[in-house]
Design an enzyme around this catalytic site. Structure first.
Site, short mmCIF file in Angstrom:
data_model
loop_
_atom_site.label_atom_id
_atom_site.label_comp_id
_atom_site.label_asym_id
_atom_site.label_seq_id
_atom_site.Cartn_x
_atom_site.Cartn_y
_atom_site.Cartn_z
N THR A 19 37.14 28.76 32.48
CA THR A 19 36.19 28.72 31.37
C THR A 19 36.82 28.08 30.14
O THR A 19 36.13 27.51 29.30
CB THR A 19 35.70 30.14 31.02
OG1 THR A 19 35.23 30.77 32.21
CG2 THR A 19 34.58 30.13 30.01
N LYS A 39 42.45 37.23 43.15
CA LYS A 39 41.13 37.02 42.59
C LYS A 39 40.32 36.14 43.54
O LYS A 39 40.76 35.04 43.90
CB LYS A 39 41.25 36.36 41.21
CG LYS A 39 39.91 36.12 40.53
CD LYS A 39 40.11 35.48 39.16
CE LYS A 39 38.77 35.22 38.50
NZ LYS A 39 38.90 34.53 37.20
N TYR A 88 44.57 33.10 42.59
CA TYR A 88 43.12 32.83 42.50
C TYR A 88 42.69 32.00 43.70
O TYR A 88 43.06 30.83 43.84
CB TYR A 88 42.84 32.09 41.19
CG TYR A 88 41.38 31.98 40.80
CD1 TYR A 88 40.35 32.56 41.55
CD2 TYR A 88 41.02 31.30 39.65
CE1 TYR A 88 39.03 32.47 41.17
CE2 TYR A 88 39.69 31.19 39.25
CZ TYR A 88 38.70 31.77 40.01
OH TYR A 88 37.40 31.66 39.63
#
Length: 309
Positions: free
Chosen positions: A55, A167, A142
């Site tokens: 993000t 994640k 991730y």
């Protein structure tokens, strides 16, 4: 006597904040605005700041810019909450970003997928192990896009002392259940944490809760902390009536809106932050801005959603 800081994995129970990176009119990093963004959301109750991640347009930041963003987050957090820095690219460049994250004072690292290639399981293991061996920072791996892990690979990663979490940005619940089960069987009692890392993770919150995964990334928290906090509280307390009301009236329509444009997982979020009163600028190429009609739809959706809480 110096204060003893708990391990990162023990400090992540709550809403995780993934700030956008603010850019000024000249296109450079707007550090004061970024700091205001971070401070506001810490004040709203974020338990951790994940700086310069997806993000935050990690892909578009130079090394010096990246370090300035992470350092600003660390300074603004001032030890009240941990700061986790995104690290990606191929192994050689990821190690350079990792060194900058350390120098900036990050508490941990979110290790994103290697760039471009689709590695084998052994290649993934070598890449993330190389990062872990280069630092004492705690690392969360991730999984997304080209980084798809088999359960046995996650077990081997969990055996590395400073790899502390996983994640999931893939969304394969069968695979995730097998990963959780495999790690639990191989390393019973290990404090290894799992995160729902799908875009607009609230949409799949009930499904992930069903396999014991309650931590998640909340992009909505960037621009509508009241809605994000209401959902998080309801999900954690088992208030499924409120969860479903927000899913039906806000999160599902938001995901449908997000899917109207490429890169909207960032550009629509930035539009929302600007709408909330903080001018964080636009997105950097190759991302493009959300269309005006879609921004107007976001505004209307937010107005309706607030009647639900």
């Amino acid at each position: 006597m110096p204060e003893i800081v708990p391990p990162l994995v023990d400090r992540l129970d709550g809403l995780l904040f993934f700030p956008v990176t603010a850019f000024g009119p000249d296109g450079g990093i707007d550090v004061p605005t970024f700091r205001a963004h971070v401070r506001s959301r810490i004040d709203h109750g974020a338990v951790a700041v994940f700086a310069a991640c997806g993000t935050g347009e990690y892909h578009a930041l130079g090394l010096d810019e990246y370090e300035s963003v992470v350092a600003a987050a660390v300074e603004e957090a001032a030890g009240a909450v941990p700061v986790v820095a995104g690290v990606g690219h191929g192994t050689a460049l990821a190690l350079e970003f990792l060194a900058r994250a350390e120098r900036a004072g990050a508490d941990g690292v979110l290790a994103m997928p290697p760039y471009l290639v689709t590695p084998s399981q052994e290649g993934l293991l070598r890449h993330y192990t190389a990062l872990a061996e280069a630092t004492e920072l705690e690392i969360i791996v991730y999984a997304r896009d080209n980084a798809v892990f088999d359960p046995d690979t996650v077990v081997r990663l969990a055996e590395v002392d400073n790899i502390v979490g996983f994640k999931d940005g893939i969304g394969d619940l069968d695979r995730m259940q097998r990963i959780v089960s495999a790690v639990r069987t191989a390393r019973p009692g290990l404090p290894f944490r799992y995160f729902n890392g799908l875009p607009t993770a609230e949409l799949t919150g009930l499904a992930y809760r069903g396999i014991g995964i309650t931590l998640y990334s909340s992009a909505v928290f960037c621009f509508a902390p009241d809605l994000a906090l209401a959902f998080h509280k309801a999900l954690g307390s088992g208030d499924d009536d409120t969860v479903n009301r927000l899913l039906d009236g806000f999160y599902r329509p938001l995901v449908e809106l997000r899917n109207q444009g490429r890169g909207y997982a960032v550009s629509l979020v930035k539009a929302g932050v600007r709408m909330d009163g903080l001018d964080v600028g636009g997105v950097r190429s190759p991302l493009t801005e959300a269309a005006p009609e879609h921004i107007a739809q976001l505004a209307a959706l937010l107005e309706r959603a607030r009647t639900l809480i």
